[in-house]
Design a protein around this motif. Structure first.
Motif, PDB file in Angstrom:
ATOM      1  N   ALA A 192       7.511   8.549  -2.361  1.00  0.00           N
ATOM      2  CA  ALA A 192       7.627   6.978  -2.489  1.00  0.00           C
ATOM      3  C   ALA A 192       8.134   6.326  -1.199  1.00  0.00           C
ATOM      4  O   ALA A 192       7.637   5.121  -1.015  1.00  0.00           O
ATOM      5  CB  ALA A 192       8.799   6.781  -3.600  1.00  0.00           C
ATOM      6  N   GLU A 193       9.204   6.808  -0.504  1.00  0.00           N
ATOM      7  CA  GLU A 193       9.853   6.268   0.696  1.00  0.00           C
ATOM      8  C   GLU A 193       8.396   6.247   1.525  1.00  0.00           C
ATOM      9  O   GLU A 193       8.302   5.098   2.400  1.00  0.00           O
ATOM     10  CB  GLU A 193      11.138   6.999   1.042  1.00  0.00           C
ATOM     11  N   ARG A 194       8.152   7.305   1.888  1.00  0.00           N
ATOM     12  CA  ARG A 194       6.936   7.483   2.985  1.00  0.00           C
ATOM     13  C   ARG A 194       5.716   6.520   2.464  1.00  0.00           C
ATOM     14  O   ARG A 194       5.379   5.554   3.407  1.00  0.00           O
ATOM     15  CB  ARG A 194       6.382   8.732   2.862  1.00  0.00           C
ATOM     16  N   ASN A 195       5.287   6.385   1.567  1.00  0.00           N
ATOM     17  CA  ASN A 195       4.174   5.443   1.015  1.00  0.00           C
ATOM     18  C   ASN A 195       4.452   4.167   1.309  1.00  0.00           C
ATOM     19  O   ASN A 195       3.646   2.989   1.920  1.00  0.00           O
ATOM     20  CB  ASN A 195       3.916   5.679  -0.506  1.00  0.00           C
ATOM     21  N   LEU A 196       5.862   3.588   1.106  1.00  0.00           N
ATOM     22  CA  LEU A 196       6.346   2.202   1.207  1.00  0.00           C
ATOM     23  C   LEU A 196       6.564   2.016   2.492  1.00  0.00           C
ATOM     24  O   LEU A 196       6.418   0.622   3.008  1.00  0.00           O
ATOM     25  CB  LEU A 196       7.637   2.117   0.009  1.00  0.00           C
ATOM     26  N   LEU A 197       6.699   2.820   3.144  1.00  0.00           N
ATOM     27  CA  LEU A 197       6.941   2.545   4.794  1.00  0.00           C
ATOM     28  C   LEU A 197       5.765   2.618   5.782  1.00  0.00           C
ATOM     29  O   LEU A 197       5.878   2.366   7.068  1.00  0.00           O
ATOM     30  CB  LEU A 197       8.384   3.295   5.137  1.00  0.00           C
ATOM     31  N   GLU A 198       4.788   3.171   5.143  1.00  0.00           N
ATOM     32  CA  GLU A 198       3.638   3.619   6.082  1.00  0.00           C
ATOM     33  C   GLU A 198       2.769   2.165   6.479  1.00  0.00           C
ATOM     34  O   GLU A 198       2.207   1.899   7.502  1.00  0.00           O
ATOM     35  CB  GLU A 198       2.657   4.260   5.472  1.00  0.00           C
ATOM     36  N   ARG A 199       2.835   1.374   5.750  1.00  0.00           N
ATOM     37  CA  ARG A 199       2.106   0.068   5.959  1.00  0.00           C
ATOM     38  C   ARG A 199       2.812  -1.110   6.323  1.00  0.00           C
ATOM     39  O   ARG A 199       2.533  -1.953   6.879  1.00  0.00           O
ATOM     40  CB  ARG A 199       1.318  -0.334   4.700  1.00  0.00           C
ATOM     41  N   SER A 200       4.278  -1.098   5.853  1.00  0.00           N
ATOM     42  CA  SER A 200       5.242  -2.141   6.207  1.00  0.00           C
ATOM     43  C   SER A 200       6.490  -1.547   6.510  1.00  0.00           C
ATOM     44  O   SER A 200       7.080  -0.938   5.783  1.00  0.00           O
ATOM     45  CB  SER A 200       5.255  -3.176   4.887  1.00  0.00           C
ATOM     46  N   LEU A 201       7.020  -2.024   7.688  1.00  0.00           N
ATOM     47  CA  LEU A 201       8.339  -1.498   8.188  1.00  0.00           C
ATOM     48  C   LEU A 201       9.397  -2.686   8.132  1.00  0.00           C
ATOM     49  O   LEU A 201       9.374  -3.770   8.771  1.00  0.00           O
ATOM     50  CB  LEU A 201       8.296  -1.138   9.619  1.00  0.00           C
ATOM     51  N   PRO A 202      10.387  -2.675   7.191  1.00  0.00           N
ATOM     52  CA  PRO A 202      11.387  -3.736   7.107  1.00  0.00           C
ATOM     53  C   PRO A 202      12.220  -3.600   8.686  1.00  0.00           C
ATOM     54  O   PRO A 202      12.373  -2.702   9.271  1.00  0.00           O
ATOM     55  CB  PRO A 202      12.071  -3.330   5.874  1.00  0.00           C
ATOM     56  N   ARG A 229       1.665  -0.697  -7.166  1.00  0.00           N
ATOM     57  CA  ARG A 229       0.582  -1.086  -6.642  1.00  0.00           C
ATOM     58  C   ARG A 229      -0.179   0.341  -6.034  1.00  0.00           C
ATOM     59  O   ARG A 229       0.375   0.866  -5.144  1.00  0.00           O
ATOM     60  CB  ARG A 229       0.465  -2.143  -5.700  1.00  0.00           C
ATOM     61  N   ILE A 230      -1.308   0.699  -6.718  1.00  0.00           N
ATOM     62  CA  ILE A 230      -1.739   2.346  -6.190  1.00  0.00           C
ATOM     63  C   ILE A 230      -3.051   1.897  -5.421  1.00  0.00           C
ATOM     64  O   ILE A 230      -3.967   1.175  -5.861  1.00  0.00           O
ATOM     65  CB  ILE A 230      -2.011   3.189  -7.499  1.00  0.00           C
ATOM     66  N   ARG A 231      -3.055   2.552  -4.349  1.00  0.00           N
ATOM     67  CA  ARG A 231      -4.012   2.243  -3.344  1.00  0.00           C
ATOM     68  C   ARG A 231      -4.579   3.760  -2.573  1.00  0.00           C
ATOM     69  O   ARG A 231      -3.434   4.119  -2.153  1.00  0.00           O
ATOM     70  CB  ARG A 231      -3.917   1.170  -2.226  1.00  0.00           C
ATOM     71  N   GLY A 232      -5.642   4.085  -2.889  1.00  0.00           N
ATOM     72  CA  GLY A 232      -5.961   5.500  -2.309  1.00  0.00           C
ATOM     73  C   GLY A 232      -5.170   6.598  -2.957  1.00  0.00           C
ATOM     74  O   GLY A 232      -4.861   7.593  -2.212  1.00  0.00           O
ATOM     75  N   GLY A 233      -4.893   6.477  -4.104  1.00  0.00           N
ATOM     76  CA  GLY A 233      -4.239   7.677  -4.846  1.00  0.00           C
ATOM     77  C   GLY A 233      -2.507   7.275  -4.715  1.00  0.00           C
ATOM     78  O   GLY A 233      -2.003   8.445  -4.930  1.00  0.00           O
ATOM     79  N   ARG A 234      -2.220   6.458  -3.719  1.00  0.00           N
ATOM     80  CA  ARG A 234      -0.820   6.340  -3.565  1.00  0.00           C
ATOM     81  C   ARG A 234      -0.125   5.097  -3.900  1.00  0.00           C
ATOM     82  O   ARG A 234      -0.716   3.994  -3.797  1.00  0.00           O
ATOM     83  CB  ARG A 234      -0.259   6.655  -2.029  1.00  0.00           C
ATOM     84  N   VAL A 235       1.117   5.156  -4.402  1.00  0.00           N
ATOM     85  CA  VAL A 235       1.794   4.130  -4.723  1.00  0.00           C
ATOM     86  C   VAL A 235       2.227   3.271  -3.440  1.00  0.00           C
ATOM     87  O   VAL A 235       3.005   3.787  -2.750  1.00  0.00           O
ATOM     88  CB  VAL A 235       3.097   4.236  -5.430  1.00  0.00           C
ATOM     89  N   ARG A 236       1.672   2.273  -3.169  1.00  0.00           N
ATOM     90  CA  ARG A 236       1.836   1.739  -1.844  1.00  0.00           C
ATOM     91  C   ARG A 236       2.496   0.504  -1.871  1.00  0.00           C
ATOM     92  O   ARG A 236       3.258  -0.016  -0.729  1.00  0.00           O
ATOM     93  CB  ARG A 236       0.642   1.175  -1.282  1.00  0.00           C
ATOM     94  N   ASP A 237       2.888  -0.205  -2.772  1.00  0.00           N
ATOM     95  CA  ASP A 237       3.593  -1.371  -2.875  1.00  0.00           C
ATOM     96  C   ASP A 237       4.388  -1.259  -4.151  1.00  0.00           C
ATOM     97  O   ASP A 237       4.126  -0.732  -5.217  1.00  0.00           O
ATOM     98  CB  ASP A 237       2.905  -2.570  -2.803  1.00  0.00           C
ATOM     99  N   TRP A 238       5.727  -1.904  -4.207  1.00  0.00           N
ATOM    100  CA  TRP A 238       6.359  -2.276  -5.593  1.00  0.00           C
ATOM    101  C   TRP A 238       6.909  -3.484  -5.496  1.00  0.00           C
ATOM    102  O   TRP A 238       7.669  -3.839  -4.767  1.00  0.00           O
ATOM    103  CB  TRP A 238       7.561  -0.939  -5.548  1.00  0.00           C
ATOM    104  N   ASP A 239       6.838  -4.208  -6.522  1.00  0.00           N
ATOM    105  CA  ASP A 239       7.408  -5.605  -6.690  1.00  0.00           C
ATOM    106  C   ASP A 239       7.935  -5.613  -8.137  1.00  0.00           C
ATOM    107  O   ASP A 239       7.535  -4.772  -9.333  1.00  0.00           O
ATOM    108  CB  ASP A 239       6.510  -6.644  -6.572  1.00  0.00           C
ATOM    109  N   GLN A 240       8.902  -6.753  -8.570  1.00  0.00           N
ATOM    110  CA  GLN A 240       9.333  -6.782  -9.546  1.00  0.00           C
ATOM    111  C   GLN A 240       9.927  -8.407  -9.767  1.00  0.00           C
ATOM    112  O   GLN A 240      10.173  -9.051  -8.761  1.00  0.00           O
ATOM    113  CB  GLN A 240      10.549  -6.020  -9.695  1.00  0.00           C
ATOM    114  N   GLU A 241       9.646  -8.940 -10.965  1.00  0.00           N
ATOM    115  CA  GLU A 241       9.691 -10.428 -11.287  1.00  0.00           C
ATOM    116  C   GLU A 241      10.215 -10.671 -12.591  1.00  0.00           C
ATOM    117  O   GLU A 241      10.103  -9.822 -13.531  1.00  0.00           O
ATOM    118  CB  GLU A 241       8.561 -11.221 -11.030  1.00  0.00           C
ATOM    119  N   PRO A 242      11.014 -11.839 -12.754  1.00  0.00           N
ATOM    120  CA  PRO A 242      11.502 -12.273 -14.203  1.00  0.00           C
ATOM    121  C   PRO A 242      10.113 -12.257 -14.860  1.00  0.00           C
ATOM    122  O   PRO A 242       9.507 -12.990 -14.463  1.00  0.00           O
ATOM    123  CB  PRO A 242      12.370 -13.401 -13.961  1.00  0.00           C
TER     124      PRO A 242
END
Length: 305
Positions: free
Chosen positions: A77-87, A258-271
């Motif tokens: 999960a960490e790898r997928n989230l950081l591959e496309r966007s680096l905080p 959000r799943i793209r190419g078989g990987r969870v690439r993004d995660w968001d949450q909202e009220p």
């Protein structure tokens, strides 16, 4: 150093990924943890070798987290989230571990189980994974080779190889039977996994009793590596998973992966006060999404500042 926020106590004592947001909602940092509560809480203590993060901690306004079913799942999960966007406070895109696959070749003459980074299909070949950590995966394959000596069971091979096969039991077990046993373990069938771990544990204990401590340590490493390989992991698939979103809802917060190419690439949450038609969890995701929507609601009610 600011006082430890109440949100830390709301985190589970479980593996997962976490992220910090500032007052404007911008993601400052994404990390992973074996123990979310302990790891996240450490940012409000002595940072030691992470002193560069002190300035960031003072800007954290919200903590968010996803509880994972295993440390391996959290690593993906960490790898997928950081591959496309680096905080701004992360230094490495993706992770340090190398992705690999396990290749099972059940050909009658030269069967084998090995670790590959560039998978090549074949008529008797099945691929498992992907997994993170080439060294760890090789240790798991070594352990499986002790229990199911597939490489020594083929019709071809030298006299020495055939003798080694007899010593390990490979010549007495047909290749299809060994391949089926390996497949069951790598498919994470509970009984097969338990049997493989038990067989390696028995060998470790025998080595320790004989004071062969290096051998016992190696076997323990292989047991831990095998558990890593067969641990639950859904956030990265090898192939076949369609792009799309999976969502969980508690009545207060909607969590979307959000799943793209078989990987969870993004995660968001909202009220969210009402479930939409698309919030029904797909097969295999229900418990994961429910508990993470509940976690998101608890954390949302406990802002850091």
């Amino acid at each position: 150093m600011p006082a430890r926020p109440d949100a830390v106590a709301a985190l589970p004592a479980a593996p997962g990924v976490y992220r910090f947001r500032d007052g404007g909602g911008r993601v400052l940092y994404v990390g992973r943890a074996t123990h979310l509560r302990s790891r996240v809480g450490s940012y409000w203590g002595d940072l030691r070798d992470r002193r560069h993060l002190r300035r960031m901690v003072g800007r954290v306004a919200r903590i968010e987290a996803l509880e994972c079913d295993s440390v391996h799942e959290a690593a993906w999960a960490e790898r997928n989230l950081l591959e496309r966007s680096l905080p701004p406070w992360n230094r490495i895109a993706g992770g340090l571990e190398v992705p690999v696959r396990i290749r099972l070749d059940a050909s009658p003459d030269a069967p084998r189980l090995d670790v590959v980074s560039d998978p090549r299909p074949g008529p008797d070949v099945r691929l498992f994974g992907p997994y993170l950590g080439a060294r760890r995966v090789r240790a798991a394959v070594s352990g499986l080779g002790r229990v199911y000596p597939l490489a020594h069971a083929g019709a071809a091979g030298s006299a020495a190889a055939r003798e080694l096969a007899r010593a390990r039991g490979g010549r007495d077990t047909p290749v299809p039977e060994l391949a089926a046993a390996l497949t069951a373990v790598l498919d994470r069938e509970p009984a097969a996994v338990t049997a493989a771990v038990a067989a390696l544990s028995a060998r470790r204990d025998t080595a320790a009793q004989a004071q062969a401590y290096e051998a016992a340590a190696r076997l323990q490493e292989e047991i831990e590596a095998l558990r890593w390989v067969v641990a639950p992991q859904r956030v990265t698939a090898a192939e076949g998973r369609a792009d799309g979103d999976v969502t969980g809802w508690t009545g207060e917060v909607l969590v979307r992966l959000r799943i793209r190419g078989g990987r969870v690439r993004d995660w968001d949450q909202e009220p969210c006060t009402r479930a939409s038609p698309g919030t029904r969890a797909p097969a295999g995701w229900g418990p994961f999404l429910r508990r993470n929507a509940e976690l998101a609601a608890r954390l949302a009610a406990l802002p850091v500042t």
